[in-house]
Scaffold this motif. Structure first.
Motif, short mmCIF file in Angstrom:
data_model
loop_
_atom_site.label_atom_id
_atom_site.label_comp_id
_atom_site.label_asym_id
_atom_site.label_seq_id
_atom_site.Cartn_x
_atom_site.Cartn_y
_atom_site.Cartn_z
N PRO A 254 -11.54 -24.17 24.61
CA PRO A 254 -10.16 -23.72 24.40
C PRO A 254 -9.92 -22.28 24.84
CG PRO A 254 -10.99 -24.86 22.46
CD PRO A 254 -12.16 -24.69 23.38
N ASN A 255 -10.90 -21.41 24.63
CA ASN A 255 -10.70 -19.99 24.97
C ASN A 255 -10.84 -19.73 26.47
OD1 ASN A 255 -10.26 -18.23 22.45
ND2 ASN A 255 -11.77 -19.73 21.81
N GLN B 258 -8.20 -20.68 19.64
CA GLN B 258 -8.11 -20.18 21.02
C GLN B 258 -7.68 -18.72 21.05
OE1 GLN B 258 -5.63 -20.65 19.26
NE2 GLN B 258 -4.11 -22.00 20.19
N LYS C 96 -8.82 -26.82 30.21
CA LYS C 96 -9.71 -26.53 29.07
C LYS C 96 -11.13 -26.35 29.62
CE LYS C 96 -10.19 -28.01 24.27
NZ LYS C 96 -9.63 -28.92 23.25
#
Ligand SMILES: Cc1ncc(C[n+]2csc(CCOP(=O)(O)OP(=O)(O)O)c2C)c(N)n1
Ligand SMILES: CC(=O)[C@@H](O)[C@H](O)COP(=O)(O)O
Ligand SMILES: [Mg+2]
Length: 573
Positions: free
Chosen positions: A51-52, A80, A248
């Motif tokens: 997510p990050n 995130q 992602k």
């Protein structure tokens, strides 16, 4: 230059003001450094990598266009927000998700830039609605409320309740839709299909129909395009949706190639994975499914994390992934039960909190045969306060006709699950985020209650759930002090069984141990059943418990043999 493992290259200033002074070549270099920093640190400590990696450019653009904290930047779910943390003064990730270290989610104690600490999805738009209304009531002009929400979170009903309230208003709310096409798995259903149409640039636009300006689709990794879209959104001073299309796991081939969940959450490097409680459930539910074609399973966007992957493969017509929509899931299960099925709802304990009314009024009021399998029950650990599953027992004790089982070991999980799926009313089976451990044999059974050890009637030690090992350790220590102890496991801990109450009446003192909150605990049900005998409940206080490892939190709350023995000896005095 790649970032060091502990922190970004010293002197690499990437606070918002500095970011705003950079040209795009330098910004792209910073984005590359941040990406490398995330890969090195999150793979080492564990956390939300996919997510990050997907929001590096988006977060840089947000902090260049908007002036946090005057403009609020809200992160839905908050998993995130690592890049947000890096650009707001927190570049040492060696303590990420560790006791007394950096939280894996926004934390008001860490920064004025952090707002939502709750890791439950689909809430950010409602906060944004509230913030914007507060500015209007207080006549504070000139600032924008920005909510970053994922396409997965957007399948949650609260988002649409908020969109209904924000849309058509004249309040300056910017909804940044971070659309990577996935929750853990690829998102599915009508909303996912609509977003896919919008990503292709066609189709009627639900957001415009609800009164928003729609800007998109925007390449979520193209810094100039992102900034142009966000500046335009800010200029409208009314509700706007900026539809960003991201990847992602972007920039890290193993994440981008991860078919299951794009390395949504990774464990600390080198962590050994012994069979977990989830693994035991995963195999037993498949055996049950093979024997019972009325058994169906439901998940809220967490098919693999709740152990339903094999069930889905074997019985594709009897698995339902409803999206991040726990309230809908429970009432849909009620419909399935009324329709002649036996639904098994697999969900993390903490996420069932939001579907309490549905359990109470849609399932229990109608006395329906629905089985709730609560994974991550009790202390979970690194995900912190909003992830611990410490409220389910207290909530479920209030539900008439519902029965709750807390297995002590894998064998009991299998046995109790089988008892649950043949029950005529609602049942709950709960277990923790932990390795499943060894089986602990009973020496006898009185009614539904297992006797684990019996050397006297000075003390009854009631072990509820995965605490039998420490209770037996405590009993051995007490016996060495001349205290006669009986250790029992009720197995079904809600409601309190008459057999347990009768056993308790045969002892001088009663102590209960459960991996849950003390308030409304199963221990308190026993205390109500035997008011004439003192009952001491060992559980968690009425508090939000900060992140640390599960074991650290258990030990600090007295869940050890020695601590339990000491509590009993004090109580004996
Ligand atoms: C109410 C609730 N249910 C389930 C979860 C577990 N969960 C955490 S992140 C996630 C997927 C979120 O997908 P999305 O919003 O698209 O964000 P992305 O990870 O794709 O950036 C889920 C299901 C949660 N945090 N809250
Ligand atoms: C953010 C969120 O809710 C999930 O990703 C959660 O962090 C996963 O928890 P487990 O690692 O226990 O599956
Ligand atoms: Mg997503």
């Amino acid at each position: 230059m790649s970032a060091t493992a502990a922190a970004l290259q010293p002197g690499l200033a990437c606070d918002p003001a500095t970011l705003r002074s950079m040209g795009y070549p330098r910004l792209r270099a910073v984005a590359g450094d941040i990406r490398q920093f995330l890969i090195e640190n999150v793979c080492r400590n564990g956390g939300h990598l996919g997510p990050n990696l997907g929001v590096v450019e988006l977060t840089l653009a947000l902090h260049r266009v908007f002036r946090s904290p005057r403009d609020r930047i809200l992160f839905d779910t908050g998993h995130q927000a690592y890049v947000h943390k890096i650009v707001t003064g927190r570049q040492d990730f060696t303590s990420l998700r560790l006791r007394d270290g950096l939280s894996g989610y926004p934390s008001q104690a860490e920064s004025v830039h952090d707002i939502i600490e709750n890791s439950h999805a689909s809430t950010a738009l409602s906060y944004a609605d509230g913030f914007a209304k507060a500015d209007e009531v207080r006549e504070i002009a000139g600032r924008t409320t920005v909510a970053v929400v994922g396409d997965g979170a957007l399948t949650g009903g609260m988002c649409w309740e908020a969109l209904n309230n924000i849309g058509g208003s004249s309040r300056p709310v910017v909804v940044v839709l971070n659309d990577n096409g996935r929750s853990y798995a690829a998102t599915s259903g009508g909303i996912a299909d609509h977003l896919a149409d919008l990503r292709m640039g066609y189709g009627p636009n639900v957001f415009e129909e609800l009164g928003f300006v729609y800007i998109g689709p925007v390449d979520g990794h193209d810094l100039p395009a992102l900034e142009h879209a966000l500046r335009e959104a800010r200029s409208y001073r009314s509700p706007v949706v900026v539809h960003c299309v991201t990847v992602k796991g972007n920039g890290f081939a193993p994440a981008e190639a991860d078919a299951n969940d794009r390395m949504h959450a990774v464990g600390p490097s080198g962590s050994q994975s012994k069979p977990t409680w989830t693994d035991v459930f995963a195999s037993e539910i498949v055996d049950i499914g093979a024997q019972r074609d009325d058994v169906v399973c439901l998940t809220a966007s967490m098919l693999l994390p709740t152990g339903l992957g094999e069930f889905a493969r074997r019985f594709p017509k009897r698995i339902f992934d409803v999206g991040i929509a726990e309230q809908h899931m429970v009432t849909s299960a009620a419909g399935l039960a009324m329709g002649g099925c036996h639904p098994v709802v697999a969900v993390y304990s903490t996420f069932l909190n939001r579907a309490f009314d549905q359990v109470l009024m849609d399932v229990a009021l109608h006395r329906l045969p629905v089985t709730f399998v609560l994974d991550r029950a009790g202390i979970t650990g690194p995900d912190g306060a909003s992830h611990h599953g410490v409220w389910d027992i207290g909530l479920m004790t209030a539900v008439p006709g519902l029965r709750l089982a807390a297995p002590r070991d894998p064998a009991q999980l299998r046995e109790l699950l089988r008892e649950a799926v043949v029950a005529t009313g609602p049942t709950v089976v709960r277990f923790p985020k932990a390795s499943a451990g060894e089986s602990i044999e009973a020496i006898d059974r009185v009614g539904p209650v297992d006797i684990l050890r019996s050397t006297g009637t000075d003390v009854l030690l009631v072990s509820m759930g995965p605490v039998a090992e420490v209770c037996l350790e405590a009993a051995a220590l007490l016996e060495a002090e001349g205290v006669g102890v009986t250790v029992v496991d009720p197995r079904w801990i809600v409601p309190c069984s008459p057999a347990l109450a009768a056993l308790a009446r045969a002892h001088r003192k009663v102590f209960t141990v459960e991996d849950g909150g003390r308030e409304g605990s199963a221990g308190s049900l026993l205390a109500q059943a035997i008011p004439e005998i003192p009952v001491h409940t060992i559980g968690y206080p009425r508090a939000f418990i900060a992140h640390a490892s599960r074991q650290q939190i258990l030990e600090s709350h007295g869940f050890t043999g020695a601590a339990i023995a000491a509590t009993v000896l004090e109580g004996q005095a």
